[in-house]
Design a protein around this motif. Structure first.
Motif, PDB file in Angstrom:
ATOM      1  N   ASN A   1       0.820  -1.231   0.000  1.00 39.37           N
ATOM      2  CA  ASN A   1       0.000   0.000   0.000  1.00 39.37           C
ATOM      3  C   ASN A   1       0.849   1.275   0.000  1.00 39.37           C
ATOM      4  O   ASN A   1       0.329   2.376  -0.087  1.00 39.37           O
ATOM      5  N   ALA A   2       2.176   1.141   0.073  1.00 32.05           N
ATOM      6  CA  ALA A   2       3.060   2.312  -0.005  1.00 32.05           C
ATOM      7  C   ALA A   2       3.304   2.719  -1.463  1.00 32.05           C
ATOM      8  O   ALA A   2       3.832   3.799  -1.721  1.00 32.05           O
ATOM      9  N   LEU A   3       2.905   1.865  -2.382  1.00 32.88           N
ATOM     10  CA  LEU A   3       3.225   2.127  -3.788  1.00 32.88           C
ATOM     11  C   LEU A   3       2.652   3.434  -4.316  1.00 32.88           C
ATOM     12  O   LEU A   3       3.384   4.247  -4.895  1.00 32.88           O
ATOM     13  N   GLU A   4       1.347   3.659  -4.093  1.00 34.59           N
ATOM     14  CA  GLU A   4       0.706   4.852  -4.657  1.00 34.59           C
ATOM     15  C   GLU A   4       1.383   6.139  -4.182  1.00 34.59           C
ATOM     16  O   GLU A   4       1.815   6.942  -5.003  1.00 34.59           O
ATOM     17  N   PRO A   5       1.512   6.330  -2.839  1.00 33.95           N
ATOM     18  CA  PRO A   5       2.211   7.548  -2.392  1.00 33.95           C
ATOM     19  C   PRO A   5       3.663   7.601  -2.883  1.00 33.95           C
ATOM     20  O   PRO A   5       4.167   8.698  -3.149  1.00 33.95           O
ATOM     21  N   LEU A   6       4.303   6.457  -3.033  1.00 35.35           N
ATOM     22  CA  LEU A   6       5.684   6.455  -3.530  1.00 35.35           C
ATOM     23  C   LEU A   6       5.744   6.972  -4.966  1.00 35.35           C
ATOM     24  O   LEU A   6       6.613   7.776  -5.314  1.00 35.35           O
ATOM     25  N   LEU A   7       4.812   6.527  -5.799  1.00 41.02           N
ATOM     26  CA  LEU A   7       4.787   6.990  -7.196  1.00 41.02           C
ATOM     27  C   LEU A   7       4.551   8.495  -7.254  1.00 41.02           C
ATOM     28  O   LEU A   7       5.111   9.188  -8.098  1.00 41.02           O
TER      29      LEU A   7
END
Ligand SMILES: *[C@@H]1O[C@H](CO)[C@@H](O)[C@H](O)[C@H]1NC(C)=O
Ligand SMILES: *[C@@H]1O[C@H](CO)[C@@H](O)[C@H](O)[C@H]1NC(C)=O
Ligand SMILES: *[C@@H]1O[C@H](CO)[C@@H](O)[C@H](O)[C@H]1NC(C)=O
Length: 381
Positions: A366-372
């Motif tokens: 779930n960290a992917l979206e904010p990371l992108l």
């Protein structure tokens, strides 16, 4: 001029073309060639049967078809077009241990970074890695080792498409984990262009853009294997005297499993027969965790002068316990990355620097979206 041009356009002349003498001559020539060819084959079969194999080379070289291009040097060590093969580890490691004795390459070799993903199954951070790799096609190769039961379904356009190597089950803290790492190294060694080998997991992310990573690795005098001598039960306490004389207490090292090493060290790990049996027998759970000691100790004995003794992969142990902290979507803030990217000091080619980490773990899916979202600004990706 005019009549001849007209003549060419005359339908009667055009229709007559097939029966012109020229194609007939061509046909005859072709037939003659066929006869010579067939005759040659019979002759060679006869010669092989009666005079042995020695004549084959002569027959083959004199009837070489003209469309076959002679091999250039690159043809002799082209990496396999498919990563799939049926070699077992013994065969694979043997093949991967080939090293040229002449050190300068007689052709242009662009050294590549082999990114080796050791995973259970899916790669949740794949979209971020895709952005990271984009535009640097000639400078990297990718290898993925996952559970054999897992079927990867990357699309044709993905950098991970068909980059899965033949895999086996790898268990945390067991020798099967180091076996998987050696398998990744061995497969990557089959491509002679691979010069640096980075081990990553599915929860790892890049902290810098590709250009910076490439420059950092290619200009370093040392390989990055975390290796330290830790007194106390979780360091020296895991050493077993039965490992001597190959491994003495003073050489025993501990460090993170996530490494970045050059080709020379990769070959040493793959070819090792000296330390492997000692570690396999005397470093077993729950007293000892072999992936934290095997390569770290082995390379400290073999090539201490080539080791930076630190890892390039940031990990947070401050929360305690057997596993490091996992970062989720609420952790992805600019200040979080400032801490990792700027508030550090370490040595790079014996000079102090604040650029200590190129990768970080562990990140939840779930960290992917904010990371992108944050990547262009904070990570330059
Ligand atoms: C990579 O990052 C550095 C520093 O953040 C920047 O100067 C450089 O332009 C970036 N390179 C690319 C290809 O984006
Ligand atoms: C370990 O110690 C023994 C005895 O002192 C010595 O013979 C041996 O070479 C040492 N091994 C290594 C790897 O240094
Ligand atoms: C890493 O440690 C080894 C011994 O364990 C030492 O010989 C080597 O100099 C160290 N590397 C650096 C860059 O300090």
């Amino acid at each position: 001029m005019q009549p001849r041009l007209e003549e060419g356009k005359d339908p009667a002349v055009t229709r007559a073309t097939p029966s012109r003498p020229f194609p007939l001559r061509l046909l005859r020539f072709f037939l003659l060639f066929l006869v010579i060819g067939v005759g040659g084959s019979f002759l060679s079969m006869y010669m092989i049967r009666h005079f042995g194999i020695h004549n084959v080379a002569f027959v083959q070289s004199s009837f070489k078809p003209c469309f076959q291009k002679p091999a250039i040097i690159e043809n002799w060590f082209k990496p396999p077009s498919s990563l799939l093969h049926t070699m077992n580890d013994v065969e694979l490691f043997w093949r991967a241990s080939f090293v040229p004795r002449i050190k300068s390459y007689p052709f242009k070799r662009t050294p590549k970074i082999a990114f080796m993903f050791l995973t259970k199954g899916p790669l949740p951070m794949a979209p971020l890695w895709e952005k990271f790799f984009n535009g640097h096609e000639k400078l990297y190769s990718i290898y993925v080792h996952s559970l054999p039961s897992y079927n990867a379904d990357f699309s044709l356009s993905s950098v991970f498409y068909q980059r899965q190597i033949p895999s086996q089950v790898a268990e945390w803290g067991m020798m099967s984990m180091c076996d998987a790492e050696r398998r990744l190294l061995a497969n990557a060694l089959l491509d002679i262009s691979n010069e640096w080998f980075v081990l990553l997991s599915e929860s790892c992310i890049p902290l810098q853009n590709f250009s910076i990573v490439y420059r950092y690795l290619s200009r370093s005098r040392y390989s990055f294997m975390g290796a330290f001598d830790e007194p106390g039960p979780y360091g020296r306490g895991r050493y077993n005297e039965n490992m001597a004389p190959e491994i003495n207490m003073s050489d025993w090292r501990k460090g993170s499993q996530w490494f970045e090493i050059n080709r020379e060290l990769a070959v040493r790990i793959v070819e090792d027969h000296t330390y492997y049996p000692k570690l396999k027998e005397f470093c077993t759970p729950h007293k000892c965790y072999v992936d934290e000691h095997y390569f770290q100790t082995m390379l400290t004995i073999n090539t201490p002068h080539l080791l930076a003794n630190r890892s390039l992969t940031y990990v947070d142990w401050s929360r305690g316990g057997a596993h490091p902290a996992t970062f989720g979507k609420n952790d992805i803030k600019e200040e979080f990355f400032k801490k990792i990217l700027q508030d550090q000091t370490c040595l790079y080619n014996n000079q102090p620097t604040s650029l200590c980490f190129l990768f970080a773990r562990k990140f939840a899916p779930n960290a992917l979206e904010p990371l992108l979202d944050i990547a262009p600004k904070v990570l330059g990706i």
